[in-house]
Design a protein around this motif. Structure first.
Motif, PDB file in Angstrom:
ATOM      1  N   ASN A  50       4.833  15.074 -27.383  1.00  0.00           N
ATOM      2  CA  ASN A  50       5.206  13.716 -27.003  1.00  0.00           C
ATOM      3  C   ASN A  50       4.029  12.758 -27.078  1.00  0.00           C
ATOM      4  OD1 ASN A  50       3.841  14.579 -24.728  1.00  0.00           O
ATOM      5  ND2 ASN A  50       5.237  13.594 -23.297  1.00  0.00           N
ATOM      6  N   ASN A  63       3.222   9.738 -24.029  1.00  0.00           N
ATOM      7  CA  ASN A  63       4.462   9.704 -23.245  1.00  0.00           C
ATOM      8  C   ASN A  63       5.634   9.209 -24.097  1.00  0.00           C
ATOM      9  OD1 ASN A  63       3.024  10.512 -20.904  1.00  0.00           O
ATOM     10  ND2 ASN A  63       2.381   8.397 -20.608  1.00  0.00           N
ATOM     11  N   ASP A 110       9.009   8.889 -25.483  1.00  0.00           N
ATOM     12  CA  ASP A 110      10.360   9.215 -25.016  1.00  0.00           C
ATOM     13  C   ASP A 110      11.288   8.979 -26.204  1.00  0.00           C
ATOM     14  OD1 ASP A 110      12.943   9.188 -23.977  1.00  0.00           O
ATOM     15  OD2 ASP A 110      12.370   8.128 -22.145  1.00  0.00           O
ATOM     16  N   TYR A 111      11.574  10.056 -26.936  1.00  0.00           N
ATOM     17  CA  TYR A 111      12.372   9.934 -28.154  1.00  0.00           C
ATOM     18  C   TYR A 111      13.801   9.499 -27.851  1.00  0.00           C
ATOM     19  CZ  TYR A 111       8.482  12.183 -30.549  1.00  0.00           C
ATOM     20  OH  TYR A 111       7.245  12.457 -31.072  1.00  0.00           O
ATOM     21  N   ALA A 137       7.306   4.339 -25.928  1.00  0.00           N
ATOM     22  CA  ALA A 137       6.055   5.090 -25.760  1.00  0.00           C
ATOM     23  C   ALA A 137       4.993   4.173 -25.182  1.00  0.00           C
ATOM     24  CB  ALA A 137       5.578   5.644 -27.103  1.00  0.00           C
TER      25      ALA A 137
END
Length: 179
Positions: A58, A80, A82-83, A88
């Motif tokens: 990530n 960080n 976040d898909y 991000a």
């Protein structure tokens, strides 16, 4: 993987970057703008840190190199990530002080934002910046970031409390600003 600008390129960070990053990470003048604790790190600490970020699923971390000299001058990352929600946190550190205030950081950060929005199709990127880092805040504003709030008196340095400014940038605003 390389992303090329006019004067800088971003290349994927690797374990070969430990020595260079360790030098920057222990330079108080460099870290005063990014590290609230100003800890001194051992070489092993830096090795573990780089191992963790290069193996992370990530985060995407890149060394910033000046194209002409192929000299590493800093690091920039999306962390960080976040898909699912397509956002991000982004960071940038110009570790080589000879390159401060010369536009290299702006060019590198623009390459990172182009990648975040155009390749990763993120909806939003955000960052945290110390309230006294006026040079960085101006850069972020010129790139289209807007204030989202502040963490009041988040850390103590040089005899006083300092805020952390939260800033964000939506893909649509970035695209509109860079047409």
């Amino acid at each position: 993987m390389f992303f090329n600008g006019e004067r800088v390129r971003l290349r994927k960070m690797s374990t070969e970057d430990v020595s260079t990053y360790h030098q920057w990470r222990n330079d108080i003048e460099v870290m005063q703008f990014t590290n609230p604790s100003l800890d001194v790190f051992t070489y092993a600490d830096t090795e573990n840190f780089i191992k963790n970020i290069t193996e992370s699923t990530n985060s995407k971390s890149y060394m910033i190199e000046e194209i002409e000299t192929q000299q590493p001058i800093g690091v920039t990352s999306l962390i960080n990530v976040d898909y699912g929600n397509r956002n991000a946190e982004c960071i940038i550190d110009i570790g080589d002080k000879d390159y401060w205030s010369k536009g290299f950081g702006r060019e590198a950060f623009q390459l990172l934002l182009d990648f975040a929005f155009n390749e990763m199709n993120l909806h939003k990127v955000y960052l945290r910046v110390f309230s006294f880092n006026e040079r960085a805040i101006r850069l972020y504003q010129r790139l289209g970031f807007y204030g989202e709030g502040e963490l009041k008196e988040q850390f103590y340095r040089n005899g006083s409390w300092h805020n952390v400014v939260l800033m964000g940038l939506m893909k649509r605003d970035y695209i509109d600003a860079n047409k």
